[in-house]
Design a protein around this motif. Structure first.
Motif, PDB file in Angstrom:
ATOM      1  N   VAL A  51       6.570  14.262  -0.255  1.00 19.98           N
ATOM      2  CA  VAL A  51       7.299  14.936  -1.339  1.00 19.98           C
ATOM      3  C   VAL A  51       6.654  14.741  -2.720  1.00 19.98           C
ATOM      4  O   VAL A  51       6.849  15.558  -3.617  1.00 19.98           O
ATOM      5  N   SER A  52       5.859  13.694  -2.898  1.00 18.00           N
ATOM      6  CA  SER A  52       5.246  13.454  -4.207  1.00 18.00           C
ATOM      7  C   SER A  52       3.992  14.305  -4.415  1.00 18.00           C
ATOM      8  O   SER A  52       3.428  14.313  -5.507  1.00 18.00           O
ATOM      9  N   PHE A  53       3.545  15.030  -3.389  1.00 18.40           N
ATOM     10  CA  PHE A  53       2.312  15.813  -3.512  1.00 18.40           C
ATOM     11  C   PHE A  53       2.601  17.167  -4.151  1.00 18.40           C
ATOM     12  O   PHE A  53       3.648  17.776  -3.908  1.00 18.40           O
ATOM     13  N   ARG A  63      -2.545  15.014  -3.740  1.00 16.40           N
ATOM     14  CA  ARG A  63      -2.482  14.338  -2.453  1.00 16.40           C
ATOM     15  C   ARG A  63      -3.270  13.026  -2.512  1.00 16.40           C
ATOM     16  O   ARG A  63      -4.434  13.035  -2.938  1.00 16.40           O
ATOM     17  N   HIS A  64      -2.655  11.944  -2.120  1.00 15.57           N
ATOM     18  CA  HIS A  64      -3.338  10.642  -2.204  1.00 15.57           C
ATOM     19  C   HIS A  64      -2.779   9.682  -1.154  1.00 15.57           C
ATOM     20  O   HIS A  64      -1.639   9.839  -0.701  1.00 15.57           O
ATOM     21  N   CYS A  65      -3.583   8.699  -0.809  1.00 20.29           N
ATOM     22  CA  CYS A  65      -3.164   7.616   0.097  1.00 20.29           C
ATOM     23  C   CYS A  65      -2.432   8.128   1.339  1.00 20.29           C
ATOM     24  O   CYS A  65      -1.359   7.627   1.699  1.00 20.29           O
ATOM     25  N   ARG A 110       0.842  -1.199   0.000  1.00 18.86           N
ATOM     26  CA  ARG A 110       0.000   0.000   0.000  1.00 18.86           C
ATOM     27  C   ARG A 110       0.873   1.243   0.000  1.00 18.86           C
ATOM     28  O   ARG A 110       1.916   1.293   0.640  1.00 18.86           O
ATOM     29  N   ASP A 111       0.402   2.223  -0.767  1.00 17.46           N
ATOM     30  CA  ASP A 111       0.989   3.541  -0.754  1.00 17.46           C
ATOM     31  C   ASP A 111       0.530   4.147   0.576  1.00 17.46           C
ATOM     32  O   ASP A 111      -0.669   4.139   0.875  1.00 17.46           O
ATOM     33  N   TRP A 112       1.460   4.645   1.378  1.00 16.80           N
ATOM     34  CA  TRP A 112       1.108   5.004   2.762  1.00 16.80           C
ATOM     35  C   TRP A 112       1.872   6.277   3.134  1.00 16.80           C
ATOM     36  O   TRP A 112       2.877   6.245   3.844  1.00 16.80           O
ATOM     37  N   HIS A 113       1.373   7.388   2.571  1.00 20.23           N
ATOM     38  CA  HIS A 113       2.113   8.648   2.650  1.00 20.23           C
ATOM     39  C   HIS A 113       1.764   9.475   3.887  1.00 20.23           C
ATOM     40  O   HIS A 113       0.597   9.536   4.281  1.00 20.23           O
ATOM     41  N   PRO A 114       2.791  10.161   4.424  1.00 18.67           N
ATOM     42  CA  PRO A 114       2.485  11.190   5.425  1.00 18.67           C
ATOM     43  C   PRO A 114       1.832  12.387   4.715  1.00 18.67           C
ATOM     44  O   PRO A 114       1.936  12.510   3.495  1.00 18.67           O
ATOM     45  N   LYS A 161      10.824  10.815   0.910  1.00 19.66           N
ATOM     46  CA  LYS A 161      11.220   9.731   0.005  1.00 19.66           C
ATOM     47  C   LYS A 161      10.039   9.198  -0.793  1.00 19.66           C
ATOM     48  O   LYS A 161       9.033   8.797  -0.222  1.00 19.66           O
ATOM     49  N   GLU A 162      10.208   9.146  -2.127  1.00 18.81           N
ATOM     50  CA  GLU A 162       9.204   8.507  -2.971  1.00 18.81           C
ATOM     51  C   GLU A 162       9.613   7.053  -3.156  1.00 18.81           C
ATOM     52  O   GLU A 162      10.810   6.734  -3.169  1.00 18.81           O
ATOM     53  N   ALA A 163       8.659   6.172  -3.239  1.00 13.98           N
ATOM     54  CA  ALA A 163       8.946   4.762  -3.495  1.00 13.98           C
ATOM     55  C   ALA A 163       7.780   4.181  -4.277  1.00 13.98           C
ATOM     56  O   ALA A 163       6.665   4.106  -3.768  1.00 13.98           O
TER      57      ALA A 163
HETATM   58 ZN    ZN Z   1       1.955   7.657  -4.053  1.00 16.02          ZN
END
Ligand code: ZN
Ligand code: VGL
Length: 181
Positions: free
Chosen positions: A59-61, A70-72, A51-55, A100-102
């Protein structure tokens, strides 16, 4: 020891139509993915769900200068799974740090160790999005020495062209694309 694992990539509400970063027709593969989960479970495979589990400040937003809306976000409805996972499924959370993007389920996680500890030799990959997280996960699976299969009828891309390109790239890298299992 299971020998094989099913890796379900990012089947989360925000990647479905109506979500924050929808994959067109992403919901169409939900029944297929659920079937594969049942089928692989019956044959004794390890079931893994990434699962994509972002704070909130990931940084990807876009608000942080990244490419995506903004997602997940961790612990929000958009990050919830939309498929039926058994209680003993291994949940792999990725891109959990702000800076960090992953895309790959192997990046910054202990997925490779978990698979090895469980005696897994072959992995079968399904989910979304084909040209981002599915591709990155399948390529890393090959790099980590796993015999890697892509379940073609249980993946969806953001664009048709992006998906076709990704399928070619995966095949070139040694991923075996299965039309149906
Ligand atoms: Zn993502
Ligand atoms: C993904 C874009 C951003 C994916 C995740 O799961 O493919 N794509 N974050």
């Amino acid at each position: 020891m299971p020998e094989e694992a099913l890796i379900v990539v990012d089947m989360q509400r925000d990647f479905m139509p109506g979500g924050a970063l929808p994959v067109p027709d992403g919901d169409k593969i939900i029944p297929r993915v659920n079937e594969y989960i049942k089928k692989f479970r019956e044959r004794g495979a390890l079931i893994v769900a990434t699962r994509d589990w972002h704070p909130e400040n990931h940084v990807s937003f876009r608000e942080q200068g990244g490419p995506w809306p903004r997602h997940c976000v961790q612990n929000t409805p958009g990050a919830e799974f939309v498929v039926e996972l058994p209680a003993d499924a291994v949940i792999i959370s990725k891109a959990t740090e702000p800076d960090k993007e992953a895309y790959s389920g192997f990046e910054g996680t202990n997925l490779a160790e978990i698979l090895r500890e469980n005696g897994v030799k072959r992995v079968y990959v399904c989910g979304v999005a084909t040209e981002y997280c599915v591709k990155a996960t399948a390529l890393d699976a090959v790099r980590n020495g796993f015999e890697t299969y892509l379940l073609r009828d249980a993946v969806r891309g953001i664009t048709k062209e992006g998906e076709l390109e990704a399928l070619k790239e995966m095949e070139k890298a040694g991923v075996k694309v299965l039309s149906r299992l």
